[in-house]
Design a protein around this motif. Structure first.
Motif, PDB file in Angstrom:
ATOM      1  N   VAL A  35       0.804  -1.220   0.000  1.00  0.00           N
ATOM      2  CA  VAL A  35       0.000   0.000   0.000  1.00  0.00           C
ATOM      3  C   VAL A  35       0.839   1.273   0.000  1.00  0.00           C
ATOM      4  O   VAL A  35       0.509   2.234  -0.693  1.00  0.00           O
ATOM      5  N   ASP A  36       1.935   1.303   0.734  1.00  0.00           N
ATOM      6  CA  ASP A  36       2.645   2.553   1.002  1.00  0.00           C
ATOM      7  C   ASP A  36       3.997   2.617   0.291  1.00  0.00           C
ATOM      8  O   ASP A  36       4.862   1.762   0.503  1.00  0.00           O
ATOM      9  N   GLU A  37       4.174   3.633  -0.497  1.00  0.00           N
ATOM     10  CA  GLU A  37       5.423   3.808  -1.247  1.00  0.00           C
ATOM     11  C   GLU A  37       6.596   4.127  -0.326  1.00  0.00           C
ATOM     12  O   GLU A  37       7.725   3.702  -0.584  1.00  0.00           O
ATOM     13  N   THR A  38       6.373   4.847   0.759  1.00  0.00           N
ATOM     14  CA  THR A  38       7.452   5.155   1.699  1.00  0.00           C
ATOM     15  C   THR A  38       8.014   3.875   2.312  1.00  0.00           C
ATOM     16  O   THR A  38       9.227   3.726   2.451  1.00  0.00           O
ATOM     17  N   VAL A  39       7.144   2.947   2.664  1.00  0.00           N
ATOM     18  CA  VAL A  39       7.593   1.660   3.210  1.00  0.00           C
ATOM     19  C   VAL A  39       8.372   0.892   2.150  1.00  0.00           C
ATOM     20  O   VAL A  39       9.432   0.326   2.429  1.00  0.00           O
ATOM     21  N   ARG A  40       7.856   0.860   0.920  1.00  0.00           N
ATOM     22  CA  ARG A  40       8.571   0.150  -0.152  1.00  0.00           C
ATOM     23  C   ARG A  40       9.948   0.751  -0.405  1.00  0.00           C
ATOM     24  O   ARG A  40      10.926   0.035  -0.597  1.00  0.00           O
ATOM     25  N   ARG A  41      10.026   2.067  -0.387  1.00  0.00           N
ATOM     26  CA  ARG A  41      11.311   2.740  -0.600  1.00  0.00           C
ATOM     27  C   ARG A  41      12.301   2.371   0.508  1.00  0.00           C
ATOM     28  O   ARG A  41      13.471   2.085   0.255  1.00  0.00           O
ATOM     29  N   GLU A  42      11.815   2.342   1.740  1.00  0.00           N
ATOM     30  CA  GLU A  42      12.658   1.969   2.878  1.00  0.00           C
ATOM     31  C   GLU A  42      13.099   0.504   2.754  1.00  0.00           C
ATOM     32  O   GLU A  42      14.253   0.168   2.998  1.00  0.00           O
ATOM     33  N   ALA A  43      12.179  -0.357   2.356  1.00  0.00           N
ATOM     34  CA  ALA A  43      12.471  -1.790   2.274  1.00  0.00           C
ATOM     35  C   ALA A  43      13.339  -2.160   1.077  1.00  0.00           C
ATOM     36  O   ALA A  43      14.027  -3.184   1.106  1.00  0.00           O
ATOM     37  N   ARG A  44      13.319  -1.350   0.032  1.00  0.00           N
ATOM     38  CA  ARG A  44      14.138  -1.663  -1.155  1.00  0.00           C
ATOM     39  C   ARG A  44      15.623  -1.748  -0.831  1.00  0.00           C
ATOM     40  O   ARG A  44      16.378  -2.432  -1.516  1.00  0.00           O
ATOM     41  N   ALA A  45      16.048  -1.062   0.211  1.00  0.00           N
ATOM     42  CA  ALA A  45      17.460  -1.096   0.596  1.00  0.00           C
ATOM     43  C   ALA A  45      17.841  -2.434   1.246  1.00  0.00           C
ATOM     44  O   ALA A  45      19.019  -2.734   1.389  1.00  0.00           O
ATOM     45  N   LEU A  46      16.833  -3.220   1.617  1.00  0.00           N
ATOM     46  CA  LEU A  46      17.101  -4.539   2.196  1.00  0.00           C
ATOM     47  C   LEU A  46      17.357  -5.535   1.059  1.00  0.00           C
ATOM     48  O   LEU A  46      16.754  -5.429  -0.010  1.00  0.00           O
ATOM     49  N   PRO A  47      18.209  -6.521   1.292  1.00  0.00           N
ATOM     50  CA  PRO A  47      18.453  -7.511   0.239  1.00  0.00           C
ATOM     51  C   PRO A  47      17.214  -8.375  -0.004  1.00  0.00           C
ATOM     52  O   PRO A  47      16.510  -8.741   0.937  1.00  0.00           O
ATOM     53  N   ALA A  48      16.960  -8.682  -1.270  1.00  0.00           N
ATOM     54  CA  ALA A  48      15.850  -9.581  -1.605  1.00  0.00           C
ATOM     55  C   ALA A  48      16.127 -10.939  -0.969  1.00  0.00           C
ATOM     56  O   ALA A  48      17.255 -11.421  -0.957  1.00  0.00           O
ATOM     57  N   PRO A  61       6.504 -16.874  21.215  1.00  0.00           N
ATOM     58  CA  PRO A  61       5.820 -16.476  19.977  1.00  0.00           C
ATOM     59  C   PRO A  61       6.793 -15.767  19.025  1.00  0.00           C
ATOM     60  O   PRO A  61       7.768 -15.161  19.459  1.00  0.00           O
ATOM     61  N   ARG A  62       6.492 -15.861  17.740  1.00  0.00           N
ATOM     62  CA  ARG A  62       7.346 -15.210  16.749  1.00  0.00           C
ATOM     63  C   ARG A  62       6.555 -14.870  15.504  1.00  0.00           C
ATOM     64  O   ARG A  62       5.503 -15.418  15.265  1.00  0.00           O
ATOM     65  N   LEU A  63       7.119 -13.970  14.729  1.00  0.00           N
ATOM     66  CA  LEU A  63       6.616 -13.684  13.390  1.00  0.00           C
ATOM     67  C   LEU A  63       7.801 -13.722  12.444  1.00  0.00           C
ATOM     68  O   LEU A  63       8.909 -13.346  12.817  1.00  0.00           O
ATOM     69  N   VAL A  64       7.573 -14.194  11.238  1.00  0.00           N
ATOM     70  CA  VAL A  64       8.624 -14.267  10.231  1.00  0.00           C
ATOM     71  C   VAL A  64       8.102 -13.619   8.957  1.00  0.00           C
ATOM     72  O   VAL A  64       7.027 -13.967   8.471  1.00  0.00           O
ATOM     73  N   VAL A  65       8.886 -12.669   8.439  1.00  0.00           N
ATOM     74  CA  VAL A  65       8.533 -11.951   7.227  1.00  0.00           C
ATOM     75  C   VAL A  65       9.736 -11.985   6.293  1.00  0.00           C
ATOM     76  O   VAL A  65      10.874 -11.842   6.736  1.00  0.00           O
ATOM     77  N   GLU A  66       9.462 -12.168   5.007  1.00  0.00           N
ATOM     78  CA  GLU A  66      10.530 -12.193   3.999  1.00  0.00           C
ATOM     79  C   GLU A  66      10.405 -10.990   3.085  1.00  0.00           C
ATOM     80  O   GLU A  66       9.308 -10.649   2.638  1.00  0.00           O
ATOM     81  N   HIS A  67      11.546 -10.357   2.801  1.00  0.00           N
ATOM     82  CA  HIS A  67      11.575  -9.298   1.797  1.00  0.00           C
ATOM     83  C   HIS A  67      11.735  -9.978   0.446  1.00  0.00           C
ATOM     84  O   HIS A  67      12.779 -10.564   0.157  1.00  0.00           O
ATOM     85  N   THR A  68      10.689  -9.939  -0.367  1.00  0.00           N
ATOM     86  CA  THR A  68      10.698 -10.662  -1.639  1.00  0.00           C
ATOM     87  C   THR A  68      11.316  -9.855  -2.770  1.00  0.00           C
ATOM     88  O   THR A  68      11.472 -10.363  -3.868  1.00  0.00           O
ATOM     89  N   GLY A  69      11.660  -8.627  -2.503  1.00  0.00           N
ATOM     90  CA  GLY A  69      12.250  -7.750  -3.511  1.00  0.00           C
ATOM     91  C   GLY A  69      11.316  -6.598  -3.828  1.00  0.00           C
ATOM     92  O   GLY A  69      10.114  -6.663  -3.568  1.00  0.00           O
ATOM     93  N   ASP A  70      11.870  -5.544  -4.370  1.00  0.00           N
ATOM     94  CA  ASP A  70      11.135  -4.341  -4.755  1.00  0.00           C
ATOM     95  C   ASP A  70      10.295  -3.771  -3.610  1.00  0.00           C
ATOM     96  O   ASP A  70       9.228  -3.206  -3.834  1.00  0.00           O
TER      97      ASP A  70
END
Length: 182
Positions: A35-48, A61-70
């Motif tokens: 939804v948010d371009e600011t979040v995507r811009r921040e996340a783009r610096a993370l490795p896919a 308890p835990r949560l796991v999230v993957e940066h899939t790219g872009d």
């Protein structure tokens, strides 16, 4: 005698709350990245392919999230498909409860030595900024100001409401998609 009965109940209630919040946050991270371009811009610096985990030590308890790219995230639930690259770990369920009930800011919890970072600090800071942005959208302003280090000055009510509605709609959509495939 009564205290001995209440303490385990309080522990279990906190644990359930933290588990629920991790599920909401994981799905919301995926939704906000759509939804948010600011979040995507921040996340783009993370490795896919980066796997991010937030958990309560040692096996809480835990949560796991993957940066899939872009700049997009994919929520994996509580199970990582492989070794995680970045882990933010609360030392105790009470510490996670303080942060996730918005009584203590993440930065304050870190300063009070209530959590650890295993991985690149720069990536952890980036993920914290993404989480802060997410909380700014989905929480009422008064609560969000208590939860995040700095509430975004440029975030006005119309944008906040529209973004929050889109994020919550995506969360519900993902929940139904998950329920159908199960």
């Amino acid at each position: 005698m009564l205290l001995k009965r209440i303490q385990p109940m309080a522990y279990h209630a906190r644990r359930l709350y933290v588990e629920l919040m991790f599920q909401v946050m994981g799905r919301a991270l995926q939704a906000v990245s759509e939804v948010d371009e600011t979040v995507r811009r921040e996340a783009r610096a993370l490795p896919a392919g980066l796997l991010f985990e937030m958990m309560v030590m040692p096996d809480g308890p835990r949560l796991v999230v993957e940066h899939t790219g872009d700049g997009h995230f994919l929520y994996h639930g509580s199970q990582a498909p492989r070794a995680v690259d970045l882990s933010i770990q609360f030392k105790h369920i009470a510490h996670a409860f303080l942060v996730l009930s918005f009584r203590e800011k993440t930065a304050v919890a870190f300063a009070n030595d209530r959590m650890l970072v295993d991985g690149e600090i720069s990536q952890a800071v980036r993920m914290t900024r993404v989480l802060n942005r997410l909380e700014s959208f989905i929480l009422p302003k008064l609560v969000a100001q208590r939860a995040v280090k700095e509430y975004p000055k440029e975030l006005r009510l119309p944008e906040k409401l529209l973004s929050a509605a889109r994020i919550y709609l995506r969360i519900v959509t993902h929940l139904f998609q998950t329920a159908r495939t199960s």
